[in-house]
Each structure stands twice: as C-alpha cells, then as structure tokens.
Design an enzyme around this catalytic site. Sequence first.
Site, mmCIF file in Angstrom:
data_model
loop_
_atom_site.group_PDB
_atom_site.id
_atom_site.type_symbol
_atom_site.label_atom_id
_atom_site.label_comp_id
_atom_site.label_asym_id
_atom_site.label_seq_id
_atom_site.Cartn_x
_atom_site.Cartn_y
_atom_site.Cartn_z
ATOM 1 N N ASP A 22 -3.929 3.441 -2.585
ATOM 2 C CA ASP A 22 -4.566 3.754 -3.861
ATOM 3 C C ASP A 22 -6.093 3.632 -3.763
ATOM 4 O OD1 ASP A 22 -3.981 4.195 -6.789
ATOM 5 O OD2 ASP A 22 -5.124 2.340 -6.984
ATOM 6 N N GLU A 40 1.868 -1.716 15.584
ATOM 7 C CA GLU A 40 2.790 -2.750 16.082
ATOM 8 C C GLU A 40 4.233 -2.288 15.898
ATOM 9 O OE1 GLU A 40 1.870 -6.091 13.608
ATOM 10 O OE2 GLU A 40 -0.110 -6.371 14.522
HETATM 11 C C1 NOJ Z 1 -4.955 6.010 -8.780
HETATM 12 C C2 NOJ Z 1 -3.582 5.987 -9.360
HETATM 13 O O1 NOJ Z 1 -2.902 7.156 -8.953
HETATM 14 C C3 NOJ Z 1 -3.733 5.901 -10.855
HETATM 15 O O2 NOJ Z 1 -2.514 6.069 -11.521
HETATM 16 C C4 NOJ Z 1 -4.359 4.566 -11.185
HETATM 17 O O3 NOJ Z 1 -4.626 4.520 -12.574
HETATM 18 C C5 NOJ Z 1 -5.664 4.351 -10.426
HETATM 19 N N1 NOJ Z 1 -5.591 4.751 -9.048
HETATM 20 C C6 NOJ Z 1 -6.060 2.880 -10.455
HETATM 21 O O4 NOJ Z 1 -5.209 2.139 -9.635
#
Ligand code: NOJ
Length: 541
Positions: free
Chosen positions: A206, A257
């Site tokens: 993310d 790993e």
């Molecule tokens: C990207 C994620 O896809 C989204 O849903 C989220 O709100 C933001 N990152 C923050 O984590």
Amino acid sequence: MTDRSRADWWRDAVTYQIYPRSFADGNGDGMGDLAGVIDRIPYLRDLGVDAVWLSPFYPSALADGGYDVADYRDVDPRIGTLEQFDEMLALLREAGIRVIVDIVPNHSSDQHEWFQEALAAGRGSAARDRYIFREGRGADGELPPNDWPSHFGPTCWTRVADGQWYLHLFAPEQPDFNWDHPEVRADFVRTLRFWGDRGVAGFRVDVAHALVKDLSEPYARLAGYSVEHLPLDGSHPLFDRDEVHDVYAEWRTVFNEYDPPLVAVAESWAPTERRPRYARADGLGQTFNFDLLVAPWKAKAFRTVIEHNLELAAASESSSTWVLSNHDVVRHATRYGLGDEVDLVAWLMSDGTEPVVDAARGLQRARAATMLMLALPGASYLYQGEELGLPEVADLPREALQDPIWLRSGGTEKGRDGCRVPLPWASDEPGFGFGAPVGHLPQPEWFGGFAVDRQLDDPDSTLALYRRLLALRRDLVAGDELTWLRSPAGALRFARAGGWESITNFSNRRCALPAGRVLTSSGPLDGDRLPPDTTAWIIAD
Ligand code: NOJ
C-alpha cells in the site's frame, strides 16, 4: 498452455482482489469473513483465477476500511482467526490458487500498540520517535507545523493532548510511521516473514512510494507543495524518494529466502517515468499501472497506454500489470456508461447532480475492455464483482457512507463506498446470498439482477464471459510479444504468439472482422462485422 507452477508465475497471472468485508459472510454476522472466502473457493476455482489478493483483514477500527491496521500479525476477530487463515490458504492451494496479502507500511492505526504507547509516553520519548511528531507553530504551538494537506482532508497534522502534532498522510486515525527508525524496519521484516512462513505467495504494498520522507528542518519550507505533480528527481519530501528503494532491497532479500521467492506489487503513484524502479528484480518486482483505468474509451488512448507500459515493464525486466477496477475507483461498468464529457471526479461530488449513466453501453464497453486487457502480455488484476458486470452503487443512503473521504470532506465528496457494496450471490435469498443481515453498505434492490445464480447458466452473462476468457487465456497466452496489426478506423488489433489476435471496435460503426475462427467475443457479432464497443479473439484457421 501456461505452466502455473513456474517461479515467475506472477508475470502473466490473473489475480482476483477480495475486499474481505464485502465478499461473502460465512458466519452470518453481517460482515464478510474468511469463512465466506472458504465457502466460495469452488467459485474462484471455476472462475479460473491464478491468485487472490486479500485487502486488509487485520484487526482494525475500520477508519479506512481496514487500511488502518492495529496489528499486522493477526486476523480481525470479526473476519476470522489465524487458524482459519491457514485453512483458507491450504484449501486455496489445493484449488491451485495462490494468495497475496495487503501490507500497509506507510501508516498504522491509531489503535496500534506502538501509537498508544507513543501517546502515553509523551514528547521526546523513544516511543514517539517511531511515528512523526512535531511541535506546532504559533505562540503556543497551536498551528499545525505546516500547510500540508492529507489525501482525505485539509491537513495532515493532528494535535494530541500534550500539544504536539503528528503526521498522517491519510486520516487522523492513520498515523505515519517514521521509516528512519530501525525498529519500524525490523518489525515489518518480521511481518513479512510471519505471512511468508504461513505460506502466502506475496504482498500488495500500500502507498509504496510514501514510506521514506525528508522531514529535515525547516519542514515548513515546502509549504504549498503538490501531490499531483511529483518531481522527476525524487526531491519531494514525502513521496517517491530514492531512499524508499533501500527498504525494498531489504525486503527482497527476505522474499528470496523462500522458494519460489515471494512476490510483491507496489501501489505506487510515482511519476510514470519513475515507476519501473518499484518493479525492479532487486526490489518489489512488480508495480501497478493504473493508466488503462484512467484512459478514455478511445483506440488511440488505449494504444498509447499499452505501448508505453510494455516499454516501462521491459525497462525494469518485469511484466506490465493491468487494472480496470479496484476498491478505490468507480466500477468500470459504470465509468464507461458516463458520457465522454463527464468528469469522473465531478461525478464523485455529492452536489446533488448525478450524471446520467448509460448502463447498457457501460456494460458493453466494460466487457470489451476486460477482454482486451486479458489479451495483453503481463498480469491482470480483477476486482470482486467485475466478473458480474456489477455497476457502482451511486445512490447509497448518505447515512450509510463510511469512507473517510466522505466524512472528512464534510459531505462534498461521495468517496469510494459505491464499489464496496457486498456481492450478490443468490437473487432470491436474504442479503442476496451474501449473508443476512448485511451489516454495512446496504445492497440496492436491483443487485439481485446481477447475482451469481442468475448468471451461472446463461452463456451470454458477464460471468460466463469471464470464465470463458480465463480458460482460453490459460491455453493461449504465452510470452511477452505483442504485434500491432493494421486496424480498421477506430479499432485496435494486435497479434499474440501462437497465431491468435484480439480486435476491439471503439468506434460507433461496425467494422470488418479479420479472417479466421472467432474464439469468443464480448458481445454478439453481426455476421462478418464487429459491432461497436465489442472485442473478439480470433485464431488463424
Ligand atoms: C491505498 C488504498 O488502496 C486505499 O484504499 C487506502 O485508503 C489508502 N491507500 C490508505 O491506506
């Protein structure tokens, strides 16, 4: 025939995104869960996907749909248990489906024990140093340290009881970690191994471009910075800094790993030119490309995006990724039904003027676009419900909306809940077979018309189309080669290795179908003509 056991299976895999709270509810408490995923494994197997990506299922206060993680090494009790996770993994493996999990390294939940410790420990403490705390401006520090906005609202600083401020690029409930802190780095390595040892195939990372920041004094110097136009030299204080790749180089040694090595795909909104860095073999290995998702429905626009991304993928010796829908955007069956002139962002604004959606045209184009995407070299990511042709739920009751975008914009932006409504599995059951009661994001009446049971035996349904395409793709797709062929005006036509080709008619007039045997098409053909908004796959006789 694709060898699905290859170590580099990810290069051309089709991965299906599960948003766990909205996929299937196995225990009837109104929230989707791992038991629901287990129940639906035969469905996923028959759909023919190579892998599933689970959006966060970790303990969370749900300030941002689970992207506010309170414990990275556990399952939210409302969603299941670690034992159930292991069972799900084993059963999916038996069905030939790999699992990648979402990892959220930029920020935790404010409920995370480290953040709670930081609040209790006070200014100057070692515990605060794992996050980003600063003094405010003004006589009493009553002003935020600078004018930086958050993605979800006017400021990315929130003040705590003793007067200090902490940084959050997203909601206040999502404090950003300090990635210069060795304990933060070590803890994420532990988390990677925790899931790797359980048997996951890898991670979706993310906001991968945000972790490492330059917050050297005076940080107020960067007032008025832009998040939309990041510099190409990595000099932005918050995003896409070169140093972030040191983190991923360390992660790569952990990935390697395992046999086969774990995989990772970056969610990075870095400038296009800098995207290949995230996909390097000594880094995460793959990065999302959202260019198709934002491209207008035009042959030329699609071709430009495809050419460019195949070049970028080659530059990083990775493969390209293709995405038309995910949990953050308006579903593509609806997007393509908006007039060309409609601004998608404006549509998300709740100013009371909903644009008109041509649902039939939207679905027809969505099917054609998906079919084109699945003919491309590289990996495709599908979002739950797109295989049903599900439209966006645009008219959710305002009081049901949960997205922090809605809440923090003071009700001026509708946010992303419309693509997160629980899936319809059975048209005549309570909660349309999702489970009853549906405890969040109510399903509209018309959802039943899109239910899985309505589509399973209908060869013209979108579900049947996806199943056909994924089965064909498994036999057909080989290598990274794509050769553009002479196309009728307004159409896009390319050949793949093995003597087959894909043609999409973006225009509003029928065009000639190339010679050969039609393997399948996204909609009915008109004799030897390809109707508008339709794709066909053709193989030499
Ligand atoms: C990207 C994620 O896809 C989204 O849903 C989220 O709100 C933001 N990152 C923050 O984590």
